[in-house]
Design a protein around this motif. Structure first.
Motif, PDB file in Angstrom:
ATOM      1  N   ILE A  10     -16.345  -8.798  33.035  1.00  0.00           N
ATOM      2  CA  ILE A  10     -14.929  -8.827  32.625  1.00  0.00           C
ATOM      3  C   ILE A  10     -14.303 -10.172  32.998  1.00  0.00           C
ATOM      4  CG2 ILE A  10     -12.659  -7.775  32.930  1.00  0.00           C
ATOM      5  CD1 ILE A  10     -14.167  -5.095  33.524  1.00  0.00           C
ATOM      6  N   ILE A  11     -14.612 -10.661  34.195  1.00  0.00           N
ATOM      7  CA  ILE A  11     -14.085 -11.963  34.635  1.00  0.00           C
ATOM      8  C   ILE A  11     -14.602 -13.076  33.720  1.00  0.00           C
ATOM      9  CG2 ILE A  11     -14.151 -13.667  36.518  1.00  0.00           C
ATOM     10  CD1 ILE A  11     -14.213 -11.123  38.435  1.00  0.00           C
ATOM     11  N   ASP A  12     -15.848 -12.975  33.298  1.00  0.00           N
ATOM     12  CA  ASP A  12     -16.423 -13.969  32.385  1.00  0.00           C
ATOM     13  C   ASP A  12     -15.682 -13.976  31.042  1.00  0.00           C
ATOM     14  OD1 ASP A  12     -18.277 -14.679  34.304  1.00  0.00           O
ATOM     15  OD2 ASP A  12     -19.934 -13.532  33.416  1.00  0.00           O
ATOM     16  N   LEU A  13     -15.286 -12.805  30.554  1.00  0.00           N
ATOM     17  CA  LEU A  13     -14.508 -12.729  29.308  1.00  0.00           C
ATOM     18  C   LEU A  13     -13.209 -13.510  29.449  1.00  0.00           C
ATOM     19  CD1 LEU A  13     -14.824  -8.916  28.356  1.00  0.00           C
ATOM     20  CD2 LEU A  13     -16.219 -10.812  27.508  1.00  0.00           C
ATOM     21  N   LYS A  14     -12.527 -13.283  30.562  1.00  0.00           N
ATOM     22  CA  LYS A  14     -11.257 -13.991  30.817  1.00  0.00           C
ATOM     23  C   LYS A  14     -11.487 -15.499  30.895  1.00  0.00           C
ATOM     24  CE  LYS A  14      -9.877 -15.065  34.805  1.00  0.00           C
ATOM     25  NZ  LYS A  14      -9.472 -15.152  36.217  1.00  0.00           N
ATOM     26  N   PRO A  59     -10.812  -0.261  33.658  1.00  0.00           N
ATOM     27  CA  PRO A  59     -11.259  -1.029  34.831  1.00  0.00           C
ATOM     28  C   PRO A  59     -10.145  -1.178  35.875  1.00  0.00           C
ATOM     29  CG  PRO A  59     -11.514  -2.298  32.775  1.00  0.00           C
ATOM     30  CD  PRO A  59     -10.670  -1.113  32.483  1.00  0.00           C
ATOM     31  N   THR A  60      -9.967  -0.164  36.660  1.00  0.00           N
ATOM     32  CA  THR A  60      -8.905  -0.154  37.677  1.00  0.00           C
ATOM     33  C   THR A  60      -9.288  -1.037  38.864  1.00  0.00           C
ATOM     34  OG1 THR A  60      -9.911   1.732  38.778  1.00  0.00           O
ATOM     35  CG2 THR A  60      -8.259   2.231  37.082  1.00  0.00           C
ATOM     36  N   ILE A  61      -8.308  -1.314  39.724  1.00  0.00           N
ATOM     37  CA  ILE A  61      -8.560  -2.100  40.938  1.00  0.00           C
ATOM     38  C   ILE A  61      -9.629  -1.413  41.794  1.00  0.00           C
ATOM     39  CG2 ILE A  61      -7.534  -2.924  43.104  1.00  0.00           C
ATOM     40  CD1 ILE A  61      -4.873  -3.272  41.532  1.00  0.00           C
ATOM     41  N   LYS A  62      -9.538  -0.092  41.896  1.00  0.00           N
ATOM     42  CA  LYS A  62     -10.484   0.672  42.717  1.00  0.00           C
ATOM     43  C   LYS A  62     -11.919   0.510  42.210  1.00  0.00           C
ATOM     44  CE  LYS A  62     -10.976   5.323  44.668  1.00  0.00           C
ATOM     45  NZ  LYS A  62     -10.450   6.690  44.625  1.00  0.00           N
ATOM     46  N   LYS A  63     -12.088   0.483  40.872  1.00  0.00           N
ATOM     47  CA  LYS A  63     -13.436   0.394  40.299  1.00  0.00           C
ATOM     48  C   LYS A  63     -13.998  -1.030  40.337  1.00  0.00           C
ATOM     49  CE  LYS A  63     -12.942   4.163  36.978  1.00  0.00           C
ATOM     50  NZ  LYS A  63     -12.628   4.466  35.586  1.00  0.00           N
ATOM     51  N   VAL A  64     -13.180  -2.004  39.883  1.00  0.00           N
ATOM     52  CA  VAL A  64     -13.740  -3.349  39.655  1.00  0.00           C
ATOM     53  C   VAL A  64     -13.107  -4.443  40.507  1.00  0.00           C
ATOM     54  CG1 VAL A  64     -14.481  -2.814  37.297  1.00  0.00           C
ATOM     55  CG2 VAL A  64     -12.192  -3.792  37.680  1.00  0.00           C
ATOM     56  N   GLY A  65     -12.085  -4.087  41.309  1.00  0.00           N
ATOM     57  CA  GLY A  65     -11.412  -5.097  42.123  1.00  0.00           C
ATOM     58  C   GLY A  65     -10.234  -5.720  41.392  1.00  0.00           C
ATOM     59  N   LYS A  66      -9.389  -6.399  42.147  1.00  0.00           N
ATOM     60  CA  LYS A  66      -8.134  -6.952  41.609  1.00  0.00           C
ATOM     61  C   LYS A  66      -8.382  -8.011  40.540  1.00  0.00           C
ATOM     62  CE  LYS A  66      -3.585  -8.334  43.386  1.00  0.00           C
ATOM     63  NZ  LYS A  66      -3.209  -9.390  42.483  1.00  0.00           N
ATOM     64  N   ALA A  68     -10.988  -8.627  38.486  1.00  0.00           N
ATOM     65  CA  ALA A  68     -11.517  -8.093  37.223  1.00  0.00           C
ATOM     66  C   ALA A  68     -10.484  -7.195  36.537  1.00  0.00           C
ATOM     67  CB  ALA A  68     -12.814  -7.333  37.459  1.00  0.00           C
ATOM     68  N   ASN A  69      -9.697  -6.469  37.327  1.00  0.00           N
ATOM     69  CA  ASN A  69      -8.625  -5.648  36.762  1.00  0.00           C
ATOM     70  C   ASN A  69      -7.617  -6.526  36.009  1.00  0.00           C
ATOM     71  OD1 ASN A  69      -5.576  -4.646  37.638  1.00  0.00           O
ATOM     72  ND2 ASN A  69      -6.828  -3.028  36.748  1.00  0.00           N
TER      73      ASN A  69
END
Length: 199
Positions: A10-14, A59-66, A68-69
């Motif tokens: 997800i971070i790579d997409l951003k 992709p919530t904070i709990k699942k993927v971290g702040k 990636a959220n």
């Protein structure tokens, strides 16, 4: 479950999104219509994120971290050619916000973007565009006092302060108003109909 690999995807997409944006800023093309390369990237990112959401839920904070959220929100915010995906994501983001699992500011920006695309007034005044006098101003919103109250309730500055910041950033990025405001407005309205935002 460990979603570390998905979070990085997800971070790579951003990051890919931001690279294309920076390239357009440097070439002076950012405000010059919807760039084809950017449009293709936004569509591809939306499709990939939609697959992720189908797999793990929002992709919530709990699942993927702040990080990636927030990256997921950026991808959704830019998926303007996919109304169904944007609206589905807004509904899921609202649940995440209500569970303290996402930033309410992200929801405010997404709600406003959908409203603008549908030709409705914004609630938070987060979306801006050029007006006929060549100034950047907030898109249509309901009531300045209410907008500022809503903004304050989620930790945003006033709309007046935000307007100054947006104008300053546009100047720093050498953005300029469209040469033909009427033509651009007409093109945007036609585009919104073609994509399915308006009828």
């Amino acid at each position: 479950m460990d979603y570390t690999i998905i979070a990085q995807k997800i971070i790579d997409l951003k990051n890919r999104d931001l690279v294309v944006r920076e390239k357009l800023v440097k070439s002076g093309q950012l405000g010059d219509g919807y760039n084809e390369e950017m449009k293709e990237l936004h569509n591809r990112n939306a499709e990939l994120l939609n697959d992720i959401i189908d797999e793990i839920g929002y992709p919530t904070i709990k699942k993927v971290g702040k990080e990636a959220n927030e990256a997921a929100w950026l991808v959704i915010q830019h998926s303007i050619v996919k109304p169904a995906f944007m609206k589905k994501s807004a509904a899921l983001l609202e649940i995440a916000v209500n569970e303290n699992n996402a930033d309410p500011k992200s929801l405010a920006y997404l709600i406003d973007r959908i409203a603008v695309l549908e030709g409705k007034p914004q609630l938070y005044g987060t979306q801006f565009d050029w007006d006929e006098t060549g100034n950047l101003n907030p898109n249509l919103f309901d009531d300045l006092v209410k907008v500022n109250e809503r903004r304050k309730s989620i930790g945003l500055n006033t709309l007046e302060e935000q307007t100054e910041m947006i104008r300053r950033r546009a100047k720093n990025e050498n953005q300029s108003p469209p040469a033909d405001f009427g033509k651009r407005k007409q093109e945007i309205e036609e585009w919104k109909k073609n994509v399915g935002w308006t009828k």
